[in-house]
Design an enzyme around this catalytic site. Structure first.
Site, PDB file in Angstrom:
ATOM      1  N   SER A 281       0.813  -1.212   0.000  1.00  0.00           N
ATOM      2  CA  SER A 281       0.000   0.000   0.000  1.00  0.00           C
ATOM      3  C   SER A 281       0.850   1.267   0.000  1.00  0.00           C
ATOM      4  O   SER A 281       1.859   1.365   0.704  1.00  0.00           O
ATOM      5  CB  SER A 281      -0.901   0.024   1.227  1.00  0.00           C
ATOM      6  OG  SER A 281      -1.549   1.279   1.293  1.00  0.00           O
ATOM      7  N   LEU A 282       0.402   2.250  -0.784  1.00  0.00           N
ATOM      8  CA  LEU A 282       1.071   3.553  -0.822  1.00  0.00           C
ATOM      9  C   LEU A 282       0.393   4.553   0.107  1.00  0.00           C
ATOM     10  O   LEU A 282       0.814   5.705   0.201  1.00  0.00           O
ATOM     11  CB  LEU A 282       1.063   4.080  -2.257  1.00  0.00           C
ATOM     12  CG  LEU A 282       1.865   3.221  -3.230  1.00  0.00           C
ATOM     13  CD1 LEU A 282       1.588   3.621  -4.670  1.00  0.00           C
ATOM     14  CD2 LEU A 282       3.353   3.330  -2.921  1.00  0.00           C
TER      15      LEU A 282
ATOM     16  N   LYS B 132     -14.490  -4.059   1.797  1.00  0.00           N
ATOM     17  CA  LYS B 132     -15.279  -2.838   1.603  1.00  0.00           C
ATOM     18  C   LYS B 132     -16.789  -3.032   1.798  1.00  0.00           C
ATOM     19  O   LYS B 132     -17.482  -2.107   2.200  1.00  0.00           O
ATOM     20  CB  LYS B 132     -15.023  -2.254   0.211  1.00  0.00           C
ATOM     21  CG  LYS B 132     -13.640  -1.641   0.067  1.00  0.00           C
ATOM     22  CD  LYS B 132     -13.476  -0.968  -1.287  1.00  0.00           C
ATOM     23  CE  LYS B 132     -12.063  -0.488  -1.486  1.00  0.00           C
ATOM     24  NZ  LYS B 132     -11.888   0.310  -2.703  1.00  0.00           N
TER      25      LYS B 132
ATOM     26  N   ASP C  47     -13.865   6.641  -2.777  1.00  0.00           N
ATOM     27  CA  ASP C  47     -13.464   6.260  -4.140  1.00  0.00           C
ATOM     28  C   ASP C  47     -14.288   7.048  -5.163  1.00  0.00           C
ATOM     29  O   ASP C  47     -13.767   7.489  -6.192  1.00  0.00           O
ATOM     30  CB  ASP C  47     -13.693   4.767  -4.385  1.00  0.00           C
ATOM     31  CG  ASP C  47     -12.746   3.898  -3.561  1.00  0.00           C
ATOM     32  OD1 ASP C  47     -11.610   4.339  -3.309  1.00  0.00           O
ATOM     33  OD2 ASP C  47     -13.152   2.787  -3.182  1.00  0.00           O
TER      34      ASP C  47
ATOM     35  N   GLY D 294     -16.377  -1.147 -17.035  1.00  0.00           N
ATOM     36  CA  GLY D 294     -16.202  -1.992 -15.852  1.00  0.00           C
ATOM     37  C   GLY D 294     -17.380  -1.837 -14.915  1.00  0.00           C
ATOM     38  O   GLY D 294     -17.885  -0.725 -14.706  1.00  0.00           O
TER      39      GLY D 294
ATOM     40  N   GLY E 282     -17.385  -3.669 -11.765  1.00  0.00           N
ATOM     41  CA  GLY E 282     -17.018  -4.225 -10.460  1.00  0.00           C
ATOM     42  C   GLY E 282     -17.114  -3.149  -9.388  1.00  0.00           C
ATOM     43  O   GLY E 282     -17.853  -2.166  -9.542  1.00  0.00           O
TER      44      GLY E 282
ATOM     45  N   ASN F  46     -19.501  -3.166 -19.948  1.00  0.00           N
ATOM     46  CA  ASN F  46     -18.766  -4.223 -19.249  1.00  0.00           C
ATOM     47  C   ASN F  46     -18.684  -5.474 -20.104  1.00  0.00           C
ATOM     48  O   ASN F  46     -19.581  -5.752 -20.908  1.00  0.00           O
ATOM     49  CB  ASN F  46     -19.475  -4.547 -17.922  1.00  0.00           C
ATOM     50  CG  ASN F  46     -18.587  -5.325 -16.975  1.00  0.00           C
ATOM     51  OD1 ASN F  46     -17.431  -4.974 -16.786  1.00  0.00           O
ATOM     52  ND2 ASN F  46     -19.110  -6.407 -16.414  1.00  0.00           N
TER      53      ASN F  46
ATOM     54  N   GLU G 264     -22.130  -8.181 -19.961  1.00  0.00           N
ATOM     55  CA  GLU G 264     -23.096  -7.094 -20.134  1.00  0.00           C
ATOM     56  C   GLU G 264     -24.152  -7.079 -19.033  1.00  0.00           C
ATOM     57  O   GLU G 264     -24.578  -6.007 -18.575  1.00  0.00           O
ATOM     58  CB  GLU G 264     -23.768  -7.231 -21.512  1.00  0.00           C
ATOM     59  CG  GLU G 264     -24.688  -6.068 -21.823  1.00  0.00           C
ATOM     60  CD  GLU G 264     -25.242  -6.106 -23.250  1.00  0.00           C
ATOM     61  OE1 GLU G 264     -24.769  -6.938 -24.052  1.00  0.00           O
ATOM     62  OE2 GLU G 264     -26.141  -5.301 -23.530  1.00  0.00           O
ATOM     63  N   SER G 265     -24.552  -8.255 -18.565  1.00  0.00           N
ATOM     64  CA  SER G 265     -25.628  -8.310 -17.562  1.00  0.00           C
ATOM     65  C   SER G 265     -25.237  -7.567 -16.281  1.00  0.00           C
ATOM     66  O   SER G 265     -26.071  -6.952 -15.616  1.00  0.00           O
ATOM     67  CB  SER G 265     -25.981  -9.766 -17.244  1.00  0.00           C
ATOM     68  OG  SER G 265     -24.839 -10.434 -16.745  1.00  0.00           O
ATOM     69  N   LYS G 266     -23.933  -7.574 -15.967  1.00  0.00           N
ATOM     70  CA  LYS G 266     -23.495  -6.855 -14.751  1.00  0.00           C
ATOM     71  C   LYS G 266     -23.614  -5.349 -14.943  1.00  0.00           C
ATOM     72  O   LYS G 266     -23.942  -4.607 -14.005  1.00  0.00           O
ATOM     73  CB  LYS G 266     -22.043  -7.224 -14.414  1.00  0.00           C
ATOM     74  CG  LYS G 266     -21.895  -8.584 -13.764  1.00  0.00           C
ATOM     75  CD  LYS G 266     -20.684  -8.578 -12.841  1.00  0.00           C
ATOM     76  CE  LYS G 266     -19.633  -9.557 -13.280  1.00  0.00           C
ATOM     77  NZ  LYS G 266     -18.338  -9.372 -12.645  1.00  0.00           N
TER      78      LYS G 266
END
Ligand code: ATR
Length: 265
Positions: free
Chosen positions: A14-15, A65, A100, A123, A125, A146, A149-151
């Site tokens: 991690s930064l 998360k 985010d 995307g 996600g 995406n 496509e369904s997502k």
């Protein structure tokens, strides 16, 4: 001294520690930022433990998360996104935020990108979900494309003014779009892009959430097409800046935090 930290599994590279500690140093704040790696099914328990230990604030990353929602009082945006990446322990109960979403908005804003018109989010996600909500809240029409496509269609049903599409529709969607954000992992540690170069044009602003490498193929193609480009470190920076400001109540020293982050990339 206040202790802030990050829970994730893994958190090794991690930064966030150098980025946040550069901020404390620049403002003379007496604080430390440390990383914790609880077991993958113990996210909510880790938040409860951190509260008991007097930790002042936590960032939360993969895979916690969603799970930590159960241990916090989420603000409305985090509740709608269904994910928390920042916990503030200064109130009666731990408060959960999703920085985010705001991170993407502030990264674009920093580069003078006007957040009106249409945005294409590639995307569906966790990152795509946060960015879609963030840009929709700015009043943009959001087109989510995406591989599955369904997502994209499912996500679009949750986001105001959004529609879901397959990647085969990207060129058509981009023709009259103003902003493009890559929220897939395509381009991470590889010379690949989720968007055909021919679909990019000079009226676009392109943000790539991928920050390793810092100049992805998508950003190279976008620059060649005359587009405004924003690399993924800006999004990483501004999610941290937003968390820093929630915790300390101060304007974050963005330049110091940016320099520390980029030195670690
Ligand atoms: P994150 O939380 O970082 O968004 P994620 O939830 O695993 O990570 O989502 C990864 C995204 O990258 C998804 O949109 C995924 O598409 P699918 O939903 O079809 O899996 C996308 N993705 C990953 N590899 C891809 C590839 N090779 N081509 C296109 N999209 C890809």
């Amino acid at each position: 001294m206040n202790v802030y930290g990050l829970i994730g599994n893994p958190v090794g590279h991690s930064l966030s520690p150098p980025m946040h500690e550069a901020g404390y140093e620049a403002l003379g704040i007496d604080a430390k930022y440390v990383t914790f790696e609880p077991p993958a099914d113990e996210g909510a328990a880790a938040v409860e433990a951190a509260e008991k230990l007097g930790v002042a604030g936590l960032n939360v990353t993969i895979p916690f998360k969603q799970d930590v929602l159960a241990a916090v009082d989420p603000d409305p945006l985090a509740q709608r996104i269904g994910a928390v990446n920042t916990v503030d322990f200064s109130g009666e109960t731990p408060r959960g935020y999703n920085t985010d979403a705001v991170g993407a908005v502030r990264a674009l804003d920093h580069h003078g990108v006007e957040l009106s018109g249409t945005t294409v989010v590639v995307g569906a996600g966790g990152a795509g979900r946060a960015v879609a909500f963030g840009l929709a809240d700015e009043g943009m029409a959001v087109r989510i494309a995406n591989r599955t496509e369904s997502k994209a269609v499912d996500l679009a049903a949750d986001v105001p003014e959004a529609s879901g599409h397959g990647l085969d529709e990207l060129a058509e969607l981009l023709a009259d779009a103003d902003v493009l954000v890559n929220c897939t992992s395509v381009g991470m540690d590889e010379d690949a892009t989720p968007v055909p170069a021919e679909a990019l044009h000079g009226d676009l602003a392109v943000l790539d959430a991928v920050y390793s490498p810092i100049e992805t193929r998508l950003l190279r193609d976008a620059a060649a097409a005359g587009a405004t480009t924003v690399d993924g470190a800006w999004m990483l920076l501004y999610q941290g800046v937003e968390a820093f400001e929630r915790w300390t109540g101060e304007d974050a020293p963005v330049d110091s935090m940016n320099a520390a982050l980029r030195a670690g990339l």
